[in-house]
Design an enzyme around this catalytic site. Structure first.
Site, PDB file in Angstrom:
ATOM      1  N   CYS A 115      38.344 -49.557 -12.020  1.00  0.00           N
ATOM      2  CA  CYS A 115      38.501 -48.959 -13.353  1.00  0.00           C
ATOM      3  C   CYS A 115      39.426 -49.763 -14.255  1.00  0.00           C
ATOM      4  CB  CYS A 115      39.001 -47.524 -13.232  1.00  0.00           C
ATOM      5  SG  CYS A 115      37.796 -46.473 -12.421  1.00  0.00           S
ATOM      6  N   HIS A 252      41.679 -45.891 -20.521  1.00  0.00           N
ATOM      7  CA  HIS A 252      40.552 -45.708 -19.606  1.00  0.00           C
ATOM      8  C   HIS A 252      40.212 -44.226 -19.587  1.00  0.00           C
ATOM      9  CE1 HIS A 252      38.035 -45.540 -16.169  1.00  0.00           C
ATOM     10  NE2 HIS A 252      38.951 -45.042 -15.357  1.00  0.00           N
ATOM     11  N   ASN A 282      33.528 -40.876 -16.745  1.00  0.00           N
ATOM     12  CA  ASN A 282      34.275 -42.074 -16.333  1.00  0.00           C
ATOM     13  C   ASN A 282      33.280 -43.206 -16.052  1.00  0.00           C
ATOM     14  OD1 ASN A 282      35.762 -44.028 -15.011  1.00  0.00           O
ATOM     15  ND2 ASN A 282      36.847 -42.597 -13.676  1.00  0.00           N
TER      16      ASN A 282
HETATM   17  O1  UT7 Z   1      39.047 -43.835 -12.798  1.00  0.00           O
HETATM   18  C1  UT7 Z   1      39.621 -43.980 -11.552  1.00  0.00           C
HETATM   19  C2  UT7 Z   1      40.770 -43.110 -11.405  1.00  0.00           C
HETATM   20  N1  UT7 Z   1      40.350 -41.759 -11.170  1.00  0.00           N
HETATM   21  C3  UT7 Z   1      41.027 -40.780 -11.648  1.00  0.00           C
HETATM   22  O2  UT7 Z   1      41.983 -41.030 -12.344  1.00  0.00           O
HETATM   23  C4  UT7 Z   1      40.671 -39.381 -11.246  1.00  0.00           C
HETATM   24  C5  UT7 Z   1      41.929 -38.649 -10.945  1.00  0.00           C
HETATM   25  N2  UT7 Z   1      41.730 -37.292 -10.469  1.00  0.00           N
HETATM   26  C6  UT7 Z   1      41.243 -36.306 -11.244  1.00  0.00           C
HETATM   27  O3  UT7 Z   1      40.833 -36.521 -12.360  1.00  0.00           O
HETATM   28  C7  UT7 Z   1      41.287 -34.898 -10.691  1.00  0.00           C
HETATM   29  O4  UT7 Z   1      42.065 -34.889  -9.515  1.00  0.00           O
HETATM   30  C8  UT7 Z   1      39.889 -34.316 -10.361  1.00  0.00           C
HETATM   31  C9  UT7 Z   1      39.164 -34.007 -11.667  1.00  0.00           C
HETATM   32  C10 UT7 Z   1      39.095 -35.295  -9.543  1.00  0.00           C
HETATM   33  C11 UT7 Z   1      40.035 -33.005  -9.599  1.00  0.00           C
HETATM   34  O5  UT7 Z   1      40.847 -32.089 -10.306  1.00  0.00           O
HETATM   35  P1  UT7 Z   1      42.063 -31.337  -9.574  1.00  0.00           P
HETATM   36  O6  UT7 Z   1      42.621 -30.409 -10.556  1.00  0.00           O
HETATM   37  O7  UT7 Z   1      42.977 -32.397  -9.029  1.00  0.00           O
HETATM   38  O8  UT7 Z   1      41.333 -30.526  -8.429  1.00  0.00           O
HETATM   39  P2  UT7 Z   1      41.491 -30.618  -6.839  1.00  0.00           P
HETATM   40  O9  UT7 Z   1      40.924 -31.894  -6.325  1.00  0.00           O
HETATM   41  O10 UT7 Z   1      42.887 -30.296  -6.455  1.00  0.00           O
HETATM   42  O11 UT7 Z   1      40.528 -29.444  -6.377  1.00  0.00           O
HETATM   43  C12 UT7 Z   1      40.799 -28.082  -6.768  1.00  0.00           C
HETATM   44  C13 UT7 Z   1      39.665 -27.201  -6.277  1.00  0.00           C
HETATM   45  C14 UT7 Z   1      39.298 -27.422  -4.815  1.00  0.00           C
HETATM   46  O12 UT7 Z   1      38.964 -26.171  -4.246  1.00  0.00           O
HETATM   47  P3  UT7 Z   1      40.023 -25.395  -3.293  1.00  0.00           P
HETATM   48  O13 UT7 Z   1      40.307 -26.336  -2.170  1.00  0.00           O
HETATM   49  O14 UT7 Z   1      41.204 -25.157  -4.169  1.00  0.00           O
HETATM   50  O15 UT7 Z   1      39.261 -24.174  -2.918  1.00  0.00           O
HETATM   51  C15 UT7 Z   1      38.041 -28.269  -4.888  1.00  0.00           C
HETATM   52  O16 UT7 Z   1      37.201 -28.103  -3.781  1.00  0.00           O
HETATM   53  O17 UT7 Z   1      38.472 -27.484  -7.032  1.00  0.00           O
HETATM   54  C16 UT7 Z   1      37.377 -27.706  -6.126  1.00  0.00           C
HETATM   55  N3  UT7 Z   1      36.439 -28.633  -6.733  1.00  0.00           N
HETATM   56  C17 UT7 Z   1      35.405 -28.224  -7.504  1.00  0.00           C
HETATM   57  N4  UT7 Z   1      34.971 -27.016  -7.878  1.00  0.00           N
HETATM   58  C18 UT7 Z   1      33.900 -26.959  -8.687  1.00  0.00           C
HETATM   59  C19 UT7 Z   1      36.448 -29.983  -6.665  1.00  0.00           C
HETATM   60  N5  UT7 Z   1      35.421 -30.480  -7.380  1.00  0.00           N
HETATM   61  C20 UT7 Z   1      34.751 -29.413  -7.903  1.00  0.00           C
HETATM   62  C21 UT7 Z   1      33.632 -29.285  -8.751  1.00  0.00           C
HETATM   63  N6  UT7 Z   1      33.240 -28.052  -9.102  1.00  0.00           N
HETATM   64  N7  UT7 Z   1      32.944 -30.361  -9.212  1.00  0.00           N
END
Ligand code: UT7
Length: 325
Positions: A115, A252, A282
């Site tokens: 990225c 980004h 992204n």
């Molecule tokens: O470009 C390269 C660099 N990449 C980035 O900078 C990405 C960085 N990370 C992020 O943008 C965020 O961490 C995400 C958008 C990927 C995820 O958001 P988050 O607020 O950090 O969520 P999380 O990973 O802590 O997950 C929270 C909950 C989980 O459920 P439980 O374990 O709390 O029951 C996940 O399973 O959200 C769930 N979850 C979803 N639910 C519905 C994860 N993906 C999804 C989804 N739809 N697509």
């Protein structure tokens, strides 16, 4: 001693016609428009057609950037393509683009910094120009992340999209001084200790397959805000400038919450932030030149404006750059 500076002579971009909305995603994996919008700001993303590749999209973005610069392929002597999704393991997709646009001189190669790739490619091309080893360069970011996604993994497949953006850099005499157009400064960093947090689980030398993207999103998120903020502070410091000197922040486009987190931390006003994450998702190395082109096309970014770019991605590799447009 610096004899030349790299001036942005033209910008172009390309997005595939096919659009996938969050509701389309919800038909494939257990997700919802509400979750994706709240956690990421993404509403839709473009997906390459079967006939489209990283090189074909990169070539189209390059043609548009050349047109904006008033130059032809024969005027270019360097292509640096930032991509993590090349057409083939080799040759470099940059050489495929070279052939597609009809450039039969100079040299072309790929840079893989995921990225952050566009920032790495920009700094690389700038070095060749500053040293007088290239006169006009195409810096391209092009990605077909749809081809390396695990479409059954809701934690990653909803985040990414395809596209390409390109910038023509023209060498002009003199170092970039205060108020002069050109690449002012860039700062690049990487730290391989974090490579397990964002990677692709395949490759020619290990599995002999292409593999799929894997990410521990919440940990990447935390590192992103801290590392990006420190890279920005460093690049501003190196240039003896402050956030108040910056006209436009072109980050980004990984997540709207990261954009806002970094802006808040550094005191960058919301109205100076260019955000395309809602429309593009992204697009990895393509996201910065895509956002840049969008903001030039709609008249926000003008000649002479100071633009601050930043990115963090797999590796981790991250960085920031300051460009006087
Ligand atoms: O470009 C390269 C660099 N990449 C980035 O900078 C990405 C960085 N990370 C992020 O943008 C965020 O961490 C995400 C958008 C990927 C995820 O958001 P988050 O607020 O950090 O969520 P999380 O990973 O802590 O997950 C929270 C909950 C989980 O459920 P439980 O374990 O709390 O029951 C996940 O399973 O959200 C769930 N979850 C979803 N639910 C519905 C994860 N993906 C999804 C989804 N739809 N697509």
């Amino acid at each position: 001693m610096s004899r030349f500076r790299s001036v942005v002579a033209g910008v172009g971009s390309y997005l595939p016609k096919k659009v996938m909305t969050n509701d389309d995603m919800a038909k494939i994996v257990d997700t919802s428009d509400e979750w994706i919008r709240q956690r990421t700001g993404i509403r839709r993303r473009h997906i390459a057609a079967d006939s489209e590749t990283t090189a074909s999209m990169g070539a189209e973005a390059a043609r548009r950037a050349l047109k904006a610069a008033g130059l032809e392929a024969g005027d270019i002597d360097l292509i640096v393509l930032a991509t993590t999704t090349p057409d083939l393991t080799f040759p470099a997709s940059a050489t495929i683009i070279q052939s597609k646009i009809g450039m039969v001189r100079g040299f072309a190669f790929d840079v893989n910094a995921v990225c952050s790739g566009f920032l790495y490619a920009l700094a690389t091309a700038d070095s060749f120009i500053v040293r007088g080893q290239a006169r006009n360069a195409l810096v391209i970011g092009s990605e077909t992340f749809s081809r390396i996604l695990d479409w059954s993994d809701r934690t990653t497949c909803v985040l990414f999209g395809d596209g390409a953006g390109a910038v023509v850099l023209r060498g002009e005499p003199g170092a970039p001084g205060m108020g002069e157009r050109g690449v002012v400064h860039s700062h690049l960093r990487s730290d391989g200790r974090f490579c397990d947090l964002l990677y692709v689980d395949g490759g020619p030398s290990t599995t002999k397959t292409v593999g799929h993207l894997r990410m521990t999103g919440n940990q990447v998120f935390r590192h992103a805000i801290t590392n990006i903020s420190s890279a920005i502070a460093r690049v501003l410091d190196d240039a003896a400038l402050t956030v108040m000197d910056v006209d436009w922040f072109v980050p980004h486009q990984a997540n709207q919450r990261i954009l806002e987190g970094v802006s808040k931390r550094l005191g960058i006003p919301e109205e100076r932030v260019i955000s395309t994450v809602a429309e593009h998702g992204n697009t990895s190395a393509a996201s910065i030149p895509l956002a840049l082109d969008a903001a030039i096309t709609d008249g926000r970014i003008k000649r002479g404006d100071l633009v601050l770019m930043e990115a963090l991605g797999g590796g981790f590799a991250w960085g920031a750059a300051l460009v006087r447009m």
